[in-house]
Design a protein around this motif. Sequence first.
Motif, PDB file in Angstrom:
ATOM      1  N   GLY A 104       0.865  -1.177   0.000  1.00 36.18           N
ATOM      2  CA  GLY A 104       0.000   0.000   0.000  1.00 36.18           C
ATOM      3  C   GLY A 104       0.900   1.224   0.000  1.00 36.18           C
ATOM      4  O   GLY A 104       1.819   1.316   0.814  1.00 36.18           O
ATOM      5  N   TRP A 105       0.633   2.195  -0.886  1.00 38.34           N
ATOM      6  CA  TRP A 105       1.572   3.311  -1.024  1.00 38.34           C
ATOM      7  C   TRP A 105       0.830   4.627  -1.301  1.00 38.34           C
ATOM      8  O   TRP A 105      -0.016   4.689  -2.199  1.00 38.34           O
ATOM      9  CB  TRP A 105       2.541   3.038  -2.171  1.00 38.34           C
ATOM     10  N   LEU A 114      11.142   5.293  -3.224  1.00 37.19           N
ATOM     11  CA  LEU A 114      11.117   4.717  -1.879  1.00 37.19           C
ATOM     12  C   LEU A 114      10.356   3.389  -1.876  1.00 37.19           C
ATOM     13  O   LEU A 114      10.749   2.444  -1.200  1.00 37.19           O
ATOM     14  CB  LEU A 114      10.495   5.694  -0.889  1.00 37.19           C
ATOM     15  N   ALA A 115       9.260   3.327  -2.619  1.00 33.85           N
ATOM     16  CA  ALA A 115       8.520   2.067  -2.732  1.00 33.85           C
ATOM     17  C   ALA A 115       9.400   0.989  -3.353  1.00 33.85           C
ATOM     18  O   ALA A 115       9.368  -0.182  -2.937  1.00 33.85           O
ATOM     19  CB  ALA A 115       7.256   2.265  -3.565  1.00 33.85           C
ATOM     20  N   ARG A 116      10.196   1.392  -4.334  1.00 32.34           N
ATOM     21  CA  ARG A 116      11.112   0.430  -4.963  1.00 32.34           C
ATOM     22  C   ARG A 116      12.109  -0.108  -3.949  1.00 32.34           C
ATOM     23  O   ARG A 116      12.428  -1.306  -3.942  1.00 32.34           O
ATOM     24  CB  ARG A 116      11.834   1.092  -6.128  1.00 32.34           C
ATOM     25  N   LEU A 133       9.892 -15.381  -5.298  1.00 32.40           N
ATOM     26  CA  LEU A 133       9.067 -14.176  -5.164  1.00 32.40           C
ATOM     27  C   LEU A 133       8.485 -13.854  -6.522  1.00 32.40           C
ATOM     28  O   LEU A 133       9.223 -13.655  -7.493  1.00 32.40           O
ATOM     29  CB  LEU A 133       9.912 -13.012  -4.650  1.00 32.40           C
ATOM     30  N   GLY A 134       7.161 -13.821  -6.598  1.00 30.65           N
ATOM     31  CA  GLY A 134       6.517 -13.617  -7.887  1.00 30.65           C
ATOM     32  C   GLY A 134       5.452 -12.551  -7.853  1.00 30.65           C
ATOM     33  O   GLY A 134       4.294 -12.843  -7.586  1.00 30.65           O
ATOM     34  N   GLY A 135       5.828 -11.292  -8.109  1.00 31.26           N
ATOM     35  CA  GLY A 135       4.833 -10.226  -8.246  1.00 31.26           C
ATOM     36  C   GLY A 135       4.117  -9.906  -6.958  1.00 31.26           C
ATOM     37  O   GLY A 135       4.708  -9.850  -5.888  1.00 31.26           O
ATOM     38  N   GLY A 136       2.788  -9.712  -7.055  1.00 33.40           N
ATOM     39  CA  GLY A 136       1.998  -9.367  -5.889  1.00 33.40           C
ATOM     40  C   GLY A 136       0.888  -8.405  -6.238  1.00 33.40           C
ATOM     41  O   GLY A 136       0.382  -8.378  -7.364  1.00 33.40           O
ATOM     42  N   HIS A 137       0.521  -7.557  -5.281  1.00 37.42           N
ATOM     43  CA  HIS A 137      -0.595  -6.640  -5.463  1.00 37.42           C
ATOM     44  C   HIS A 137      -0.276  -5.327  -4.772  1.00 37.42           C
ATOM     45  O   HIS A 137       0.341  -5.306  -3.697  1.00 37.42           O
ATOM     46  CB  HIS A 137      -1.879  -7.242  -4.869  1.00 37.42           C
ATOM     47  N   SER A 138      -0.673  -4.216  -5.386  1.00 39.71           N
ATOM     48  CA  SER A 138      -0.433  -2.891  -4.809  1.00 39.71           C
ATOM     49  C   SER A 138      -1.689  -2.044  -4.912  1.00 39.71           C
ATOM     50  O   SER A 138      -2.505  -2.218  -5.818  1.00 39.71           O
ATOM     51  CB  SER A 138       0.725  -2.201  -5.533  1.00 39.71           C
ATOM     52  N   ILE A 139      -1.831  -1.113  -3.947  1.00 46.30           N
ATOM     53  CA  ILE A 139      -2.940  -0.161  -3.976  1.00 46.30           C
ATOM     54  C   ILE A 139      -2.431   1.219  -3.566  1.00 46.30           C
ATOM     55  O   ILE A 139      -1.411   1.348  -2.884  1.00 46.30           O
ATOM     56  CB  ILE A 139      -4.102  -0.568  -3.038  1.00 46.30           C
ATOM     57  N   ASP A 140      -3.144   2.246  -3.981  1.00 41.93           N
ATOM     58  CA  ASP A 140      -2.903   3.614  -3.520  1.00 41.93           C
ATOM     59  C   ASP A 140      -3.527   3.722  -2.138  1.00 41.93           C
ATOM     60  O   ASP A 140      -4.732   3.523  -1.976  1.00 41.93           O
ATOM     61  CB  ASP A 140      -3.546   4.598  -4.497  1.00 41.93           C
ATOM     62  N   ASP A 141      -2.712   4.026  -1.128  1.00 41.93           N
ATOM     63  CA  ASP A 141      -3.139   3.947   0.264  1.00 41.93           C
ATOM     64  C   ASP A 141      -2.712   5.220   1.003  1.00 41.93           C
ATOM     65  O   ASP A 141      -1.619   5.726   0.752  1.00 41.93           O
ATOM     66  CB  ASP A 141      -2.486   2.719   0.913  1.00 41.93           C
ATOM     67  N   PRO A 142      -3.523   5.740   1.918  1.00 40.81           N
ATOM     68  CA  PRO A 142      -3.108   6.943   2.668  1.00 40.81           C
ATOM     69  C   PRO A 142      -1.852   6.739   3.504  1.00 40.81           C
ATOM     70  O   PRO A 142      -1.133   7.696   3.777  1.00 40.81           O
ATOM     71  CB  PRO A 142      -4.313   7.229   3.572  1.00 40.81           C
TER      72      PRO A 142
END
Length: 328
Positions: A104-105, A114-116, A133-142
């Motif tokens: 979440g970022w 920084l996320a990288r 490690l294979g990918g994943g999931h990300s969201i725009d988060d406060p």
Amino acid sequence: MTAATMRLTQYAHGGGCACKIPPGELEEMVAGLTGPATDDLLVGVGDDAAVVRIEGGRAVIATADFFTPVVDDAYTFGRIAATNALSDVYAMGGTPLVAVNLLGWPRGVLPPELAREVLRGGADAAREAGCHLGGGHSIDDPEPKYGMAVTGLGDPDRLLRGDAAVAGLPLTLTKPLGLGVLNNRHKATGEVFEEAIAVMTTLNRDASVAALAAGARCATDVTGFGLLGHLHEVARASGVTAVVDASAVPYVDGARRSLADGFVPGGSRRNLDWVRPFLDAGAADEDELVLLADAQTSGGLLVAGEVPGYPVVGELVPRRGETTLVVR
């Protein structure tokens, strides 16, 4: 402000496993929410990970764990969060096989570089564990958040379970406590505690292997509910009482001093409030109890049994009424 000077802990309301929903509230929240019972679901709700028996005499171990920044350095945060997520598989006596990222970022607040760095830290932890490690999931988060969903493999007949404690066994702790108060101080002051970072980035792999080799059948990892909280869960599920020798419990350097200076996560006090009705505190003072309940991030394993190379911090005895915990 540049990416190099941004303090990640200042962009979250709390940090690490101290951000967990309090254990009492969580129990009410999930009460009755169990899936269909099957013979192949060996471990479901109430342990460190889910375990399902599959063909070939093996078991799949599945877990997910993520939290807000516990340190300011992005790469180190990623390593700690990934190490913590992998720990649930080790706590069950398994070996991590594959993980996917959970990120979440706050896109408009913190730069993508920084996320990288967070993701790079997680990748290095997975690499050290020998876990794909294979990918994943990300969201725009406060608030920034990071962790992993991890799948591992284990022997269904040699699991480390949280409900398999037996009276008469010693209690072994494989990492020192005090991470919560030190992380709280880091968030408030920016001071860096290298020993705490080293503890939080150490995989529980060796401890898990050693516990299995010693014949252990019961363990849990000590994270957001603190030593007393996780030990209460084990004792309650196993029908025993746990006696903690407070003088034998190891702490990270600076933890007691930070407690005396007032740096205590709210989660640590909530942990103590939760277990207090089941606790015989003896002569232990409030500060000692707070440290024993301190919310850990990427803490060690608590094993029912003696594990060579690690300190014994107590013992298991027959259940004493409603008392699951004794501190002496």
